[in-house]
Motif scaffolding. Structure first.
Motif, PDB file in Angstrom:
ATOM      1  N   PRO A  26       0.804  -1.231   0.000  1.00  0.00           N
ATOM      2  CA  PRO A  26       0.000   0.000   0.000  1.00  0.00           C
ATOM      3  C   PRO A  26       0.831   1.273   0.000  1.00  0.00           C
ATOM      4  CG  PRO A  26      -0.072  -1.063   2.155  1.00  0.00           C
ATOM      5  CD  PRO A  26       0.596  -2.023   1.222  1.00  0.00           C
ATOM      6  N   PHE A  27       2.017   1.222   0.616  1.00  0.00           N
ATOM      7  CA  PHE A  27       2.842   2.423   0.691  1.00  0.00           C
ATOM      8  C   PHE A  27       3.465   2.751  -0.668  1.00  0.00           C
ATOM      9  CE2 PHE A  27       2.858   0.247   4.812  1.00  0.00           C
ATOM     10  CZ  PHE A  27       2.139   1.192   5.532  1.00  0.00           C
ATOM     11  N   PHE A  28       3.835   1.707  -1.427  1.00  0.00           N
ATOM     12  CA  PHE A  28       4.306   1.940  -2.791  1.00  0.00           C
ATOM     13  C   PHE A  28       3.157   2.455  -3.653  1.00  0.00           C
ATOM     14  CE2 PHE A  28       4.554   0.531  -7.180  1.00  0.00           C
ATOM     15  CZ  PHE A  28       5.760   1.093  -7.577  1.00  0.00           C
ATOM     16  N   LEU A  29       1.989   1.836  -3.518  1.00  0.00           N
ATOM     17  CA  LEU A  29       0.848   2.230  -4.344  1.00  0.00           C
ATOM     18  C   LEU A  29       0.469   3.686  -4.092  1.00  0.00           C
ATOM     19  CD1 LEU A  29      -1.366  -0.984  -4.014  1.00  0.00           C
ATOM     20  CD2 LEU A  29      -0.010  -0.265  -5.999  1.00  0.00           C
ATOM     21  N   TYR A  30       0.488   4.110  -2.839  1.00  0.00           N
ATOM     22  CA  TYR A  30       0.185   5.513  -2.535  1.00  0.00           C
ATOM     23  C   TYR A  30       1.241   6.426  -3.150  1.00  0.00           C
ATOM     24  CZ  TYR A  30      -0.281   9.890  -0.034  1.00  0.00           C
ATOM     25  OH  TYR A  30      -0.412  11.225   0.259  1.00  0.00           O
ATOM     26  N   ASN A  31       2.512   6.042  -3.000  1.00  0.00           N
ATOM     27  CA  ASN A  31       3.622   6.825  -3.557  1.00  0.00           C
ATOM     28  C   ASN A  31       3.496   6.927  -5.084  1.00  0.00           C
ATOM     29  OD1 ASN A  31       7.098   6.475  -4.095  1.00  0.00           O
ATOM     30  ND2 ASN A  31       6.156   8.251  -3.133  1.00  0.00           N
ATOM     31  N   TYR A  32       3.154   5.809  -5.713  1.00  0.00           N
ATOM     32  CA  TYR A  32       2.982   5.751  -7.168  1.00  0.00           C
ATOM     33  C   TYR A  32       1.805   6.637  -7.604  1.00  0.00           C
ATOM     34  CZ  TYR A  32       2.612   3.463 -11.801  1.00  0.00           C
ATOM     35  OH  TYR A  32       2.561   3.182 -13.151  1.00  0.00           O
ATOM     36  N   ALA A  33       0.688   6.545  -6.873  1.00  0.00           N
ATOM     37  CA  ALA A  33      -0.493   7.349  -7.202  1.00  0.00           C
ATOM     38  C   ALA A  33      -0.207   8.840  -7.044  1.00  0.00           C
ATOM     39  CB  ALA A  33      -1.664   6.938  -6.315  1.00  0.00           C
ATOM     40  N   ALA A  34       0.559   9.190  -5.994  1.00  0.00           N
ATOM     41  CA  ALA A  34       0.918  10.599  -5.784  1.00  0.00           C
ATOM     42  C   ALA A  34       1.798  11.110  -6.926  1.00  0.00           C
ATOM     43  CB  ALA A  34       1.631  10.756  -4.447  1.00  0.00           C
ATOM     44  N   LEU A  35       2.717  10.259  -7.398  1.00  0.00           N
ATOM     45  CA  LEU A  35       3.574  10.635  -8.527  1.00  0.00           C
ATOM     46  C   LEU A  35       2.735  10.861  -9.785  1.00  0.00           C
ATOM     47  CD1 LEU A  35       6.432  10.911  -9.815  1.00  0.00           C
ATOM     48  CD2 LEU A  35       6.338   8.450 -10.251  1.00  0.00           C
ATOM     49  N   LEU A  36       1.802   9.951 -10.053  1.00  0.00           N
ATOM     50  CA  LEU A  36       0.933  10.100 -11.218  1.00  0.00           C
ATOM     51  C   LEU A  36       0.082  11.363 -11.117  1.00  0.00           C
ATOM     52  CD1 LEU A  36      -0.202   6.376 -11.556  1.00  0.00           C
ATOM     53  CD2 LEU A  36       1.124   7.641 -13.265  1.00  0.00           C
ATOM     54  N   ASN A  37      -0.398  11.667  -9.921  1.00  0.00           N
ATOM     55  CA  ASN A  37      -1.167  12.887  -9.698  1.00  0.00           C
ATOM     56  C   ASN A  37      -0.318  14.113  -9.998  1.00  0.00           C
ATOM     57  OD1 ASN A  37      -1.707  15.195  -7.551  1.00  0.00           O
ATOM     58  ND2 ASN A  37      -3.681  14.219  -7.958  1.00  0.00           N
ATOM     59  N   ASN A  38       0.933  14.092  -9.523  1.00  0.00           N
ATOM     60  CA  ASN A  38       1.833  15.225  -9.725  1.00  0.00           C
ATOM     61  C   ASN A  38       2.171  15.431 -11.201  1.00  0.00           C
ATOM     62  OD1 ASN A  38       3.571  17.317  -8.618  1.00  0.00           O
ATOM     63  ND2 ASN A  38       5.283  16.010  -9.224  1.00  0.00           N
ATOM     64  N   MET A  39       2.186  14.305 -11.959  1.00  0.00           N
ATOM     65  CA  MET A  39       2.504  14.382 -13.387  1.00  0.00           C
ATOM     66  C   MET A  39       1.254  14.544 -14.247  1.00  0.00           C
ATOM     67  SD  MET A  39       5.623  11.591 -13.659  1.00  0.00           S
ATOM     68  CE  MET A  39       6.071  12.103 -15.329  1.00  0.00           C
ATOM     69  N   ARG A  40       0.106  14.798 -13.587  1.00  0.00           N
ATOM     70  CA  ARG A  40      -1.157  15.128 -14.256  1.00  0.00           C
ATOM     71  C   ARG A  40      -1.816  13.931 -14.939  1.00  0.00           C
ATOM     72  NH1 ARG A  40      -1.345  20.787 -14.676  1.00  0.00           N
ATOM     73  NH2 ARG A  40      -2.850  20.703 -16.403  1.00  0.00           N
ATOM     74  N   TYR A  41      -1.431  12.711 -14.541  1.00  0.00           N
ATOM     75  CA  TYR A  41      -2.113  11.510 -15.032  1.00  0.00           C
ATOM     76  C   TYR A  41      -3.183  11.128 -14.005  1.00  0.00           C
ATOM     77  CZ  TYR A  41       1.769  11.011 -18.337  1.00  0.00           C
ATOM     78  OH  TYR A  41       2.688  11.215 -19.329  1.00  0.00           O
ATOM     79  N   TRP A  42      -4.238  11.937 -13.931  1.00  0.00           N
ATOM     80  CA  TRP A  42      -5.191  11.791 -12.839  1.00  0.00           C
ATOM     81  C   TRP A  42      -6.033  10.524 -12.939  1.00  0.00           C
ATOM     82  CZ3 TRP A  42      -5.750  17.177 -14.949  1.00  0.00           C
ATOM     83  CH2 TRP A  42      -4.811  18.028 -14.363  1.00  0.00           C
ATOM     84  N   ASP A  43      -6.371  10.106 -14.127  1.00  0.00           N
ATOM     85  CA  ASP A  43      -7.139   8.864 -14.287  1.00  0.00           C
ATOM     86  C   ASP A  43      -6.322   7.662 -13.814  1.00  0.00           C
ATOM     87  OD1 ASP A  43      -9.390  10.110 -15.316  1.00  0.00           O
ATOM     88  OD2 ASP A  43      -8.677   9.998 -17.390  1.00  0.00           O
ATOM     89  N   ASN A  44      -5.035   7.632 -14.205  1.00  0.00           N
ATOM     90  CA  ASN A  44      -4.167   6.533 -13.775  1.00  0.00           C
ATOM     91  C   ASN A  44      -3.961   6.561 -12.263  1.00  0.00           C
ATOM     92  OD1 ASN A  44      -3.138   7.629 -16.617  1.00  0.00           O
ATOM     93  ND2 ASN A  44      -2.856   5.419 -16.590  1.00  0.00           N
ATOM     94  N   SER A  45      -3.813   7.762 -11.717  1.00  0.00           N
ATOM     95  CA  SER A  45      -3.638   7.906 -10.265  1.00  0.00           C
ATOM     96  C   SER A  45      -4.857   7.374  -9.525  1.00  0.00           C
ATOM     97  CB  SER A  45      -3.396   9.376  -9.914  1.00  0.00           C
ATOM     98  OG  SER A  45      -3.264   9.540  -8.522  1.00  0.00           O
ATOM     99  N   ALA A  46      -6.044   7.692 -10.040  1.00  0.00           N
ATOM    100  CA  ALA A  46      -7.286   7.214  -9.409  1.00  0.00           C
ATOM    101  C   ALA A  46      -7.374   5.693  -9.435  1.00  0.00           C
ATOM    102  CB  ALA A  46      -8.493   7.838 -10.107  1.00  0.00           C
ATOM    103  N   GLU A  47      -6.919   5.097 -10.524  1.00  0.00           N
ATOM    104  CA  GLU A  47      -6.950   3.633 -10.645  1.00  0.00           C
ATOM    105  C   GLU A  47      -6.020   2.982  -9.624  1.00  0.00           C
ATOM    106  OE1 GLU A  47      -5.960   0.167 -13.983  1.00  0.00           O
ATOM    107  OE2 GLU A  47      -6.087   2.284 -14.591  1.00  0.00           O
ATOM    108  N   ILE A  48      -4.813   3.543  -9.449  1.00  0.00           N
ATOM    109  CA  ILE A  48      -3.869   3.003  -8.470  1.00  0.00           C
ATOM    110  C   ILE A  48      -4.400   3.186  -7.054  1.00  0.00           C
ATOM    111  CG2 ILE A  48      -1.537   3.223  -7.512  1.00  0.00           C
ATOM    112  CD1 ILE A  48      -1.594   1.929 -10.244  1.00  0.00           C
TER     113      ILE A  48
END
Length: 424
Positions: A305-327
């Motif tokens: 879960p900690f990697f997944l949150y970190n990954y989702a935050a990175l995707l959010n920061n890079m403006r891939y919001w749909d991918n971030s929501a999926e993670i």
């Protein structure tokens, strides 16, 4: 990190040092005294209240055992004075960090609600960190004026190993643990000696830490408990009197298992190092290559879960919001807390799904009513969906909220809310 981990290592080591205080060799005895003094000073300096309590109880038990005849003859009034002194120390430990202690009461109340819903077999392995914050949110939804609101924070462990066991595996698992404890006590009573007393002291320290902390999050505790159980059970069933040849298959199995576990850990270490390198790259800016590295790591860390949150935050920061929501959705299976809901709400807000964002920010605020960020985001959402009256009510509430830990961020939020109210 919480000093309880360091304190537990110190206190669980102490009984082995006390064992050598009875040595007739003066050099060994003096060395044991020196190491014991270092352990006591280090535990006190750590500031861990659970460590201090366990240290105090171990010392009392050791002194009573060593001077049993003297304590049997002590006057009743002196025993009362000793008990009152001990009670005063307990009260002092409570009032040293009263807010922290009261916060644990809230955690235990919500954990008991989880137990009440599934008492027999529990909610399942690692279900506490996936579901607990939803129960805390429900508590504050039903008790909006609770004094616990300002103390509430993200919780991943109930600060009680027995509660965690019952929440995740139910009363059945707790009863099995009680049977194990009873067999160990029976073993000690059957074969009382210096060695078994030291091991019982160790297990007593583990019990104290388990009531107020999370000692089993640290490998050292498992090592010590495994050693204590194996020795005490061997005295009960007289394993040491049997032929070593009968255990040859068992020894080979343990050796093989150790090799398998070592290989597994080496693999985990490799990927942990790769993830750490990726995190360090974020400091120099996010790039397509960094995102590709995270995509590769996702195959290995898909249930972390900690990697997944970190990954989702990175995707959010890079403006891939749909991918971030999926993670984030996959992360919620293993961990669902304040930070998850804030990131989920931010994904919705940036995709202009404001009503879904509102639900996430409200849930985050119910999880931790003392947090300013979700209320600030809700003010912005209400302004965006043309509900100025509700936005003003929340802004007034933020201005008057009690601050638990002052910070520049909270000051900035309060100043913006003041300007917003004055502008109307």
């Amino acid at each position: 990190d919480n000093p309880a981990g360091f304190a537990s290592v110190m206190v669980l080591s102490l009984p082995f040092v006390l064992y050598f205080l009875d040595s007739t060799n003066r050099q060994i005895k003096n060395t044991a005294l020196l190491i014991g003094a270092i352990i006591c000073i280090a535990t006190i300096m750590s500031g861990s209240r659970t460590g201090l309590l366990a240290l105090l109880i171990l010392c009392i038990l050791y002194i009573i055992k060593r001077h049993r005849t003297y304590f049997a003859k002590i006057a009743a009034w002196k025993k009362i004075v000793i008990l009152c002194s001990f009670a005063a120390i307990l009260a002092g430990l409570y009032f040293t960090k009263k807010d922290s202690a009261d916060g644990r009461i809230l955690i235990w109340k919500c954990a008991f609600e989880m137990i009440r819903e599934k008492p027999v077999f529990g909610h399942g392995y690692k279900s506490f960190r996936a579901e607990y914050m939803l129960y805390q949110a429900r508590y504050f939804e039903e008790n909006p004026e609770s004094n616990f609101g300002v103390l509430a924070d993200n919780v991943k462990h109930p600060f009680n190993e027995f509660l965690l066991l019952i929440v995740e595996f139910g009363i059945i698992a707790f009863l099995i643990l009680l049977l194990l404890a009873a067999s160990l006590i029976r073993s000690y009573l059957k074969n009382k000696n210096k060695e078994s007393f030291v091991l019982i002291l160790c297990l007593a320290a583990v019990f104290i830490f388990s009531c107020f902390s999370y000692p089993f999050q640290y490998p050292f505790t498992w090592l010590i408990v495994g050693f204590c159980i194996s020795y005490l059970s061997s005295t009960l069933y007289n394993y040491q009197e049997r032929s070593p040849n009968k255990f040859r298959i068992f020894k080979h199995a343990v050796a093989l298992l150790s090799i398998v576990l070592l290989s597994f850990n080496m693999k985990n270490m490799y990927y942990d190092r790769k993830w750490n390198q990726a995190i360090n790259q974020i400091k120099h800016g996010t790039t397509k290559e960094l995102l590709s590295e995270y995509e590769n790591l996702h195959t290995h860390f898909h249930n972390n879960p900690f990697f997944l949150y970190n990954y989702a935050a990175l995707l959010n920061n890079m403006r891939y919001w749909d991918n971030s929501a999926e993670i984030i959705r996959s992360c919620e299976i293993y961990l669902n807390d304040y930070d998850i809901q804030m990131l989920r709400g931010d994904n919705y807000k940036k995709r202009h799904h404001l009503m879904q964002a509102k639900v996430c920010f409200e849930l985050a605020s119910q999880m931790c009513p003392g947090k300013f960020a979700p209320l600030f985001e809700l003010v912005n959402v209400y302004d965006s969906i043309n509900q100025p009256i509700r936005a003003k009510e929340l802004a007034d509430h933020i201005i008057n909220m009690q601050v638990k830990v002052p910070s520049a961020t909270i000051t900035a939020i309060k100043m913006r809310m003041i300007k917003r109210v004055e502008a109307e």
